[in-house]
Design a protein around this motif. Structure first.
Motif, PDB file in Angstrom:
ATOM      1  N   GLN A  81     -70.236  57.538  18.424  1.00  0.00           N
ATOM      2  CA  GLN A  81     -68.866  57.584  18.935  1.00  0.00           C
ATOM      3  C   GLN A  81     -68.883  57.907  20.427  1.00  0.00           C
ATOM      4  O   GLN A  81     -69.582  58.815  20.870  1.00  0.00           O
ATOM      5  N   VAL A  82     -68.123  57.130  21.182  1.00  0.00           N
ATOM      6  CA  VAL A  82     -67.990  57.309  22.631  1.00  0.00           C
ATOM      7  C   VAL A  82     -66.601  57.873  22.930  1.00  0.00           C
ATOM      8  O   VAL A  82     -65.594  57.344  22.453  1.00  0.00           O
ATOM      9  N   ARG A  83     -66.575  58.933  23.711  1.00  0.00           N
ATOM     10  CA  ARG A  83     -65.297  59.552  24.107  1.00  0.00           C
ATOM     11  C   ARG A  83     -65.290  59.694  25.631  1.00  0.00           C
ATOM     12  O   ARG A  83     -66.144  60.378  26.198  1.00  0.00           O
ATOM     13  N   LEU A  84     -64.333  59.044  26.284  1.00  0.00           N
ATOM     14  CA  LEU A  84     -64.181  59.088  27.738  1.00  0.00           C
ATOM     15  C   LEU A  84     -62.834  59.722  28.077  1.00  0.00           C
ATOM     16  O   LEU A  84     -61.779  59.189  27.730  1.00  0.00           O
ATOM     17  N   VAL A  85     -62.881  60.870  28.736  1.00  0.00           N
ATOM     18  CA  VAL A  85     -61.671  61.581  29.148  1.00  0.00           C
ATOM     19  C   VAL A  85     -61.517  61.422  30.662  1.00  0.00           C
ATOM     20  O   VAL A  85     -62.444  61.718  31.430  1.00  0.00           O
ATOM     21  N   PHE A  86     -60.346  60.947  31.106  1.00  0.00           N
ATOM     22  CA  PHE A  86     -60.077  60.684  32.522  1.00  0.00           C
ATOM     23  C   PHE A  86     -59.184  61.797  33.092  1.00  0.00           C
ATOM     24  O   PHE A  86     -58.124  62.085  32.541  1.00  0.00           O
ATOM     25  N   GLU A  87     -59.643  62.398  34.172  1.00  0.00           N
ATOM     26  CA  GLU A  87     -58.861  63.419  34.860  1.00  0.00           C
ATOM     27  C   GLU A  87     -58.745  63.046  36.329  1.00  0.00           C
ATOM     28  O   GLU A  87     -59.680  62.502  36.923  1.00  0.00           O
ATOM     29  N   GLU A  88     -57.593  63.361  36.929  1.00  0.00           N
ATOM     30  CA  GLU A  88     -57.356  63.040  38.339  1.00  0.00           C
ATOM     31  C   GLU A  88     -56.987  64.331  39.068  1.00  0.00           C
ATOM     32  O   GLU A  88     -55.798  64.651  39.237  1.00  0.00           O
ATOM     33  N   PRO A  89     -58.027  65.118  39.479  1.00  0.00           N
ATOM     34  CA  PRO A  89     -57.757  66.424  40.106  1.00  0.00           C
ATOM     35  C   PRO A  89     -56.993  66.320  41.411  1.00  0.00           C
ATOM     36  O   PRO A  89     -56.313  67.267  41.804  1.00  0.00           O
ATOM     37  N   GLU A  90     -57.121  65.177  42.090  1.00  0.00           N
ATOM     38  CA  GLU A  90     -56.364  64.933  43.317  1.00  0.00           C
ATOM     39  C   GLU A  90     -56.150  63.429  43.450  1.00  0.00           C
ATOM     40  O   GLU A  90     -56.900  62.635  42.862  1.00  0.00           O
ATOM     41  N   PRO A  91     -55.124  63.006  44.172  1.00  0.00           N
ATOM     42  CA  PRO A  91     -54.841  61.572  44.286  1.00  0.00           C
ATOM     43  C   PRO A  91     -56.041  60.800  44.825  1.00  0.00           C
ATOM     44  O   PRO A  91     -56.641  61.183  45.834  1.00  0.00           O
ATOM     45  N   GLY A  92     -56.405  59.721  44.126  1.00  0.00           N
ATOM     46  CA  GLY A  92     -57.504  58.878  44.574  1.00  0.00           C
ATOM     47  C   GLY A  92     -58.878  59.337  44.149  1.00  0.00           C
ATOM     48  O   GLY A  92     -59.879  58.721  44.503  1.00  0.00           O
ATOM     49  N   VAL A  93     -58.964  60.420  43.385  1.00  0.00           N
ATOM     50  CA  VAL A  93     -60.252  60.910  42.871  1.00  0.00           C
ATOM     51  C   VAL A  93     -60.138  61.070  41.354  1.00  0.00           C
ATOM     52  O   VAL A  93     -59.239  61.765  40.867  1.00  0.00           O
ATOM     53  N   THR A  94     -61.029  60.419  40.653  1.00  0.00           N
ATOM     54  CA  THR A  94     -61.018  60.479  39.186  1.00  0.00           C
ATOM     55  C   THR A  94     -62.324  61.058  38.672  1.00  0.00           C
ATOM     56  O   THR A  94     -63.404  60.686  39.134  1.00  0.00           O
ATOM     57  N   VAL A  95     -62.217  61.975  37.737  1.00  0.00           N
ATOM     58  CA  VAL A  95     -63.376  62.557  37.066  1.00  0.00           C
ATOM     59  C   VAL A  95     -63.384  62.050  35.626  1.00  0.00           C
ATOM     60  O   VAL A  95     -62.381  62.155  34.918  1.00  0.00           O
ATOM     61  N   VAL A  96     -64.514  61.462  35.236  1.00  0.00           N
ATOM     62  CA  VAL A  96     -64.665  60.958  33.872  1.00  0.00           C
ATOM     63  C   VAL A  96     -65.646  61.851  33.122  1.00  0.00           C
ATOM     64  O   VAL A  96     -66.775  62.070  33.591  1.00  0.00           O
ATOM     65  N   LYS A  97     -65.218  62.360  31.992  1.00  0.00           N
ATOM     66  CA  LYS A  97     -66.098  63.166  31.150  1.00  0.00           C
ATOM     67  C   LYS A  97     -66.483  62.337  29.927  1.00  0.00           C
ATOM     68  O   LYS A  97     -65.633  61.981  29.110  1.00  0.00           O
ATOM     69  N   LEU A  98     -67.774  62.017  29.837  1.00  0.00           N
ATOM     70  CA  LEU A  98     -68.296  61.207  28.738  1.00  0.00           C
ATOM     71  C   LEU A  98     -68.967  62.092  27.694  1.00  0.00           C
ATOM     72  O   LEU A  98     -69.784  62.953  28.032  1.00  0.00           O
ATOM     73  N   THR A  99     -68.625  61.868  26.436  1.00  0.00           N
ATOM     74  CA  THR A  99     -69.330  62.484  25.322  1.00  0.00           C
ATOM     75  C   THR A  99     -69.704  61.375  24.354  1.00  0.00           C
ATOM     76  O   THR A  99     -68.825  60.738  23.773  1.00  0.00           O
ATOM     77  N   HIS A 100     -70.987  61.135  24.212  1.00  0.00           N
ATOM     78  CA  HIS A 100     -71.486  60.077  23.321  1.00  0.00           C
ATOM     79  C   HIS A 100     -72.268  60.772  22.203  1.00  0.00           C
ATOM     80  O   HIS A 100     -73.358  61.303  22.418  1.00  0.00           O
ATOM     81  N   THR A 101     -71.693  60.800  21.003  1.00  0.00           N
ATOM     82  CA  THR A 101     -72.278  61.555  19.895  1.00  0.00           C
ATOM     83  C   THR A 101     -72.945  60.645  18.871  1.00  0.00           C
ATOM     84  O   THR A 101     -72.680  59.446  18.803  1.00  0.00           O
TER      85      THR A 101
END
Length: 351
Positions: free
Chosen positions: A294-314
């Protein structure tokens, strides 16, 4: 001895009007050489190796030759690939000066003399040949080898994985197995309660055992873009084709199927939240039957124009069906190099 065509009918699986090979009981063999020729042509034609780095421009042109044999055997639904092939790919290179003027052009070939199912877990030998072996020609040849070898071998691994999944017959297998649940259900009815309980216990034990030998991959990556832009790229099959240089089919609906990297990875969408979350089931063609992750990708935008992707592949298995124990390492490297880094390079999202 019976004459050909007059054998004991008890051992003959008669042709059905609907053409179904029930349970794939009898042995079927499909010649995959021409399919492989088309497959390699799609993968290796006009493949850019260098596009100006060091003032060098190198790309493959076409498949010069493909020889040997490649086939898929099916027995009781089990896929048994067999192949011993040799492959030659034509390429061309050009050196330019700092003003963009052409200095020298060369043509050459890449020879892979032996690709075999016996060595499916190993990269084959690869030779780069250039028709002009002068100083500039040698420089272009060396660049072709250093920059192109890994890319060519990566494409060959895609073909090997596709053969492991069934090659040209993979789309037919689910249809041929449609009758299986009916027969299985009939057999279950005949079992007594003791056998039912035994089957449930065995299934439970098997499920518990299946969790052993599986790993989790956790990564955090940053991109210079909006979260919704990155979400759209990962859910758009045309953009997948662009940054991976491979075929892809991606449904944008929950429950819809996905197929990426020329079918070497298949799965389905479990949960989708635009610009925020992607949860998918993934399975690699080289994995053992029943292995799914299972692949889980969580998208966060701490500031405009910058995206942090947190991947969990179980539930990534430690070994594939060939006994290769580098599955987790290869999967993590694939995420980093074949997906995240290429998205940055192609779409200009580098940090």
């Amino acid at each position: 001895m019976a004459k050909y065509g007059e054998g004991d009918k008890r051992w003959i699986v008669e042709e059905r009007p609907d053409g179904t090979n029930v349970h794939n009981w009898h042995w079927s063999e499909t010649n995959c050489l021409e399919w492989s020729r088309t497959f390699f042509t799609d993968l290796l034609s006009n493949l850019v190796i260098l596009n100006g780095e060091g003032n060098l421009f190198i790309k493959t042109t076409t498949i010069r030759s493909l020889g040997g044999e490649a086939y898929i055997n099916i027995r009781k639904g089990k896929i048994i690939p067999g192949y011993e092939i040799n492959l030659t790919v034509s390429w061309e290179g050009e050196a330019k000066d700092s003003d963009g003027n052409s200095l020298h052009k060369v043509n050459g070939s890449i020879e892979i003399p032996y690709i075999s199912d016996e060595n499916a877990d190993e990269d084959p030998d690869l030779r780069v040949i250039v028709e002009d072996d002068g100083p500039i020609g040698k420089r272009i040849k060396d660049a072709m080898f250093s920059k192109g070898k890994g890319l060519i071998l990566e494409k060959i691994r895609v073909w090997v994985q596709s053969m492991a999944r069934g090659g040209p017959v993979k789309e037919e297998l689910p249809v041929k197995q449609n009758n299986a649940p009916v027969i299985v259900a009939a057999a279950v009815v005949k079992n007594d309660s003791v056998k039912k309980e035994s089957a449930v216990e065995k299934k439970k034990e098997k499920k518990e055992e299946s969790k052993k030998g599986r790993k989790r991959i956790v990564m955090t990556e940053k991109f210079n873009c909006r979260a919704k832009d990155l979400f759209e790229i990962l859910m758009d099959e045309n953009r997948w084709k662009g940054f991976t240089q491979s075929n892809a089919r991606i449904s944008k609906e929950v429950g819809g199927e996905i197929s990426i990297f020329d079918g070497s990875v298949t799965g389905s969408n479990l949960e989708l939240q635009e610009g925020k979350l992607i949860v998918q089931r993934w399975r690699f063609g080289s994995w053992n039957d029943g292995d799914q992750s299972q692949v889980r990708l969580v998208f966060e935008e701490p500031e405009p124009g910058v995206t942090v992707v947190k991947l969990t592949h179980t539930d990534v298995p430690e070994e594939d069906r060939y006994g290769n124990a580098t599955v987790v390492e290869n999967t993590e490297r694939g995420w980093r190099e074949l997906i995240f880094q290429r998205i940055r390079a192609v779409f200009g999202f580098g940090i």
